[in-house]
Design a protein around this motif. Structure first.
Motif, short mmCIF file in Angstrom:
data_model
loop_
_atom_site.label_atom_id
_atom_site.label_comp_id
_atom_site.label_asym_id
_atom_site.label_seq_id
_atom_site.Cartn_x
_atom_site.Cartn_y
_atom_site.Cartn_z
N PRO A 1 -4.06 9.42 -2.49
CA PRO A 1 -4.11 10.41 -1.40
C PRO A 1 -3.38 9.91 -0.15
CG PRO A 1 -6.19 9.25 -1.55
CD PRO A 1 -5.37 8.81 -2.73
N SER A 2 -3.00 10.85 0.70
CA SER A 2 -2.39 10.48 1.98
C SER A 2 -3.45 9.83 2.87
CB SER A 2 -1.82 11.70 2.69
OG SER A 2 -2.86 12.50 3.24
N TYR A 3 -3.00 9.03 3.80
CA TYR A 3 -3.93 8.41 4.74
C TYR A 3 -4.62 9.45 5.60
CZ TYR A 3 -1.89 3.97 3.33
OH TYR A 3 -1.48 2.88 2.60
N CYS B 1 0.83 -1.22 0.00
CA CYS B 1 0.00 0.00 0.00
C CYS B 1 0.86 1.26 0.00
CB CYS B 1 -0.90 0.04 1.23
SG CYS B 1 -1.97 -1.40 1.42
N MET B 2 2.01 1.17 0.66
CA MET B 2 2.86 2.34 0.82
C MET B 2 3.56 2.73 -0.49
SD MET B 2 2.12 2.96 3.95
CE MET B 2 3.25 4.14 4.64
N ALA B 3 3.44 1.91 -1.51
CA ALA B 3 4.00 2.26 -2.82
C ALA B 3 3.22 3.43 -3.44
CB ALA B 3 3.99 1.06 -3.75
N CYS B 4 1.94 3.53 -3.13
CA CYS B 4 1.09 4.57 -3.70
C CYS B 4 0.56 5.57 -2.68
CB CYS B 4 -0.11 3.94 -4.42
SG CYS B 4 0.37 2.96 -5.86
N HIS B 5 0.63 5.23 -1.39
CA HIS B 5 0.11 6.09 -0.34
C HIS B 5 1.17 6.34 0.72
CE1 HIS B 5 -4.10 5.55 -1.63
NE2 HIS B 5 -3.79 4.28 -1.84
N ALA B 6 1.09 7.48 1.38
CA ALA B 6 1.91 7.79 2.54
C ALA B 6 0.97 8.31 3.62
CB ALA B 6 2.97 8.84 2.21
N VAL B 7 1.44 8.31 4.84
CA VAL B 7 0.60 8.77 5.94
C VAL B 7 0.24 10.24 5.78
CG1 VAL B 7 0.52 9.18 8.43
CG2 VAL B 7 1.45 7.04 7.55
N ASP B 8 1.21 11.07 5.41
CA ASP B 8 1.00 12.51 5.47
C ASP B 8 1.21 13.27 4.16
OD1 ASP B 8 3.70 12.10 5.35
OD2 ASP B 8 4.18 13.31 7.11
N ARG B 9 1.35 12.56 3.04
CA ARG B 9 1.53 13.25 1.77
C ARG B 9 1.01 12.40 0.61
NH1 ARG B 9 5.97 10.79 -0.45
NH2 ARG B 9 7.35 9.84 1.07
N LYS B 10 0.56 13.07 -0.43
CA LYS B 10 0.09 12.39 -1.63
C LYS B 10 1.29 11.80 -2.37
CE LYS B 10 -2.18 13.43 -6.04
NZ LYS B 10 -2.80 12.15 -6.20
#
Length: 101
Positions: free
Chosen positions: A43-45, A30-39
């Protein structure tokens, strides 16, 4: 003393799922396309959590979206299906994402 031990236990247990679910998000790619705090690509989480705050039906919809993919909510880029993610893991991931502040 019992109250202090309970508080320590609660803090420890509340902290563990966040780390475990970020590890789960990483292991499921999932982290390949999403980050906690940035697009990134998606979208960011934190943005997801903000968008669905107060929507009681969002978790069920997002659990399905994690597994089946989808498009149109965040722009033209389609979220691919993730059939390797079990329904149980998807529920854990969605709960973690929606808890981001």
């Amino acid at each position: 003393m019992k109250l202090a031990l309970f508080a320590l236990f609660a803090v420890t247990m509340l902290g563990t799922p966040v780390r475990a679910d970020q590890a789960l998000a990483t292991s499921k790619n999932c982290m390949a396309c999403h980050a906690v705090d940035r697009k990134i690509v998606g979208p960011s989480y934190k943005d997801i959590a903000k968008k669905y705050a107060g929507d009681k039906a969002a978790a069920d919809r997002l659990v399905e979206k994690v597994i089946k993919g989808g498009s149109g909510v965040w722009g033209p880029v389609r979220m691919p299906a993730n059939p390797q993610v079990s329904a149980d893991d998807s529920r854990k991931l969605v709960a973690w994402v929606l808890a981001q502040k």
